[in-house]
Design a protein around this motif. Structure first.
Motif, PDB file in Angstrom:
ATOM      1  N   GLY A  95       0.807  -1.219   0.000  1.00  0.00           N
ATOM      2  CA  GLY A  95       0.000   0.000   0.000  1.00  0.00           C
ATOM      3  C   GLY A  95       0.839   1.267   0.000  1.00  0.00           C
ATOM      4  N   TYR A  99       0.722   4.106  -2.924  1.00  0.00           N
ATOM      5  CA  TYR A  99       0.478   5.515  -2.619  1.00  0.00           C
ATOM      6  C   TYR A  99       1.597   6.410  -3.147  1.00  0.00           C
ATOM      7  CZ  TYR A  99      -0.764   9.671   0.008  1.00  0.00           C
ATOM      8  OH  TYR A  99      -1.104  10.950   0.354  1.00  0.00           O
ATOM      9  N   ASP A 229      -3.870   1.112   4.083  1.00  0.00           N
ATOM     10  CA  ASP A 229      -5.172   0.813   3.487  1.00  0.00           C
ATOM     11  C   ASP A 229      -6.102   2.016   3.619  1.00  0.00           C
ATOM     12  OD1 ASP A 229      -4.432  -1.720   2.740  1.00  0.00           O
ATOM     13  OD2 ASP A 229      -5.334  -2.713   4.482  1.00  0.00           O
ATOM     14  N   PHE A 230      -6.114   2.615   4.812  1.00  0.00           N
ATOM     15  CA  PHE A 230      -6.970   3.785   5.031  1.00  0.00           C
ATOM     16  C   PHE A 230      -6.509   4.964   4.190  1.00  0.00           C
ATOM     17  CE2 PHE A 230      -7.932   7.794   7.085  1.00  0.00           C
ATOM     18  CZ  PHE A 230      -9.304   7.694   7.281  1.00  0.00           C
ATOM     19  N   ASN A 232      -4.827   5.016   1.387  1.00  0.00           N
ATOM     20  CA  ASN A 232      -5.136   4.815  -0.030  1.00  0.00           C
ATOM     21  C   ASN A 232      -6.630   4.962  -0.316  1.00  0.00           C
ATOM     22  OD1 ASN A 232      -2.715   4.242  -1.643  1.00  0.00           O
ATOM     23  ND2 ASN A 232      -2.393   2.571  -0.216  1.00  0.00           N
ATOM     24  N   ALA A 233      -7.463   4.435   0.570  1.00  0.00           N
ATOM     25  CA  ALA A 233      -8.911   4.553   0.367  1.00  0.00           C
ATOM     26  C   ALA A 233      -9.350   6.021   0.428  1.00  0.00           C
ATOM     27  CB  ALA A 233      -9.653   3.733   1.419  1.00  0.00           C
ATOM     28  N   GLN A 234      -8.800   6.742   1.396  1.00  0.00           N
ATOM     29  CA  GLN A 234      -9.178   8.152   1.577  1.00  0.00           C
ATOM     30  C   GLN A 234      -8.748   8.993   0.391  1.00  0.00           C
ATOM     31  OE1 GLN A 234      -6.868  10.586   4.395  1.00  0.00           O
ATOM     32  NE2 GLN A 234      -8.806  11.114   5.392  1.00  0.00           N
ATOM     33  N   SER A 236      -7.818   8.006  -2.608  1.00  0.00           N
ATOM     34  CA  SER A 236      -8.415   7.535  -3.861  1.00  0.00           C
ATOM     35  C   SER A 236      -9.763   8.198  -4.081  1.00  0.00           C
ATOM     36  CB  SER A 236      -8.592   6.030  -3.773  1.00  0.00           C
ATOM     37  OG  SER A 236      -8.363   5.433  -4.973  1.00  0.00           O
ATOM     38  N   ALA A 237     -10.503   8.318  -2.990  1.00  0.00           N
ATOM     39  CA  ALA A 237     -11.824   8.960  -3.079  1.00  0.00           C
ATOM     40  C   ALA A 237     -11.709  10.433  -3.440  1.00  0.00           C
ATOM     41  CB  ALA A 237     -12.559   8.807  -1.754  1.00  0.00           C
TER      42      ALA A 237
END
Length: 240
Positions: A95, A99, A229-230, A232-234, A236-237
């Protein structure tokens, strides 16, 4: 984009806890690995007794240099760091690399700030490129700030830890500390009370990669305890 720099620690941030590329490289070059191990044990004991981390860690780096075989220089260290990294690729956070790559492609200037030798940091990137985790353009886009050594005299010219990390980044980028503060988008580290304190402190947004040592710390308001993980999710959005 007004704020264009993202700062990353390496050991424990891009790599998983327990990886210390400086330790592995220096031990591999030691005339006597046992003597090096004893020096590391003494250093860790001193740290537990409350010695100044910056001062004692710089002394340890100097001691490691003194214990090395002759003929070691920038080229040898970079090659050894690449070799060591290739052997521990399973301990690099996927991850984190995802990033870093996204940051580059979104136009951010990426800086790896490591307490390891600067050539050790370059060897780390070379290994990621060789393993196909970074392409040539991505690897070339990453600036490296690390401890600077006069290998002929085995002298530490610049120690890249805590406050030294900020000075090292400024030197590599050719900017003042005030200018750097205005250019930072965010920073990423795992040791907010020691090694990474200054690069985390000066960023408007700082992300502390969770581990067993930092998970109970009370962090300043600009810092967030999290994982890749968090992050990348944040981001990415948000498209960044």
């Amino acid at each position: 984009m007004d704020l264009s720099i993202r700062l990353f620690d390496v050991d424990g941030t891009i790599t998983m806890p327990g990886v210390d590329i400086w330790h592995l490289v220096t031990r591999n070059f030691a005339v006597s690995p046992a003597e090096f191990d004893n020096a590391v044990a003494d250093w860790k004991a001193g740290m537990k007794q409350g010695s100044c981390p910056y001062t004692e860690s710089k002394k340890m780096m100097k001691k490691g240099l003194q214990l090395m075989k002759s003929g070691v220089g920038d080229k040898e260290v970079q090659e050894e760091a690449e070799k060591v990294t290739l052997s521990i690729l399973h301990m690099v956070f996927p991850g984190a690399i995802e990033y870093v790559k996204r940051s580059i492609h979104c136009g951010f200037r990426v800086v790896f700030a490591t307490t390891n030798y600067d050539t050790g940091g370059k060897g780390f990137i070379s290994a990621l490129k060789r393993a196909g985790m970074l392409n040539a353009g991505e690897a070339d886009a990453i600036a490296v700030s690390g401890s600077v050594i006069n290998w002929k005299d085995r002298e530490v010219l610049h120690f890249n830890m805590d406050r030294g990390k900020v000075r090292g980044i400024c030197e590599v980028l050719g900017v003042s500390q005030d200018a750097l503060g205005d250019m930072i988008d965010s920073s990423y580290g795992d040791d907010p009370s020691g090694n990474d304190r200054e690069i985390l402190r000066i960023a408007p947004k700082a992300y502390v990669i969770r581990n067993n040592k930092n998970k109970h710390l009370q962090l300043p308001s600009n810092m967030q305890l999290t994982d890749w993980d968090f992050i990348n999710a944040q981001t990415s959005a948000l498209g960044s």
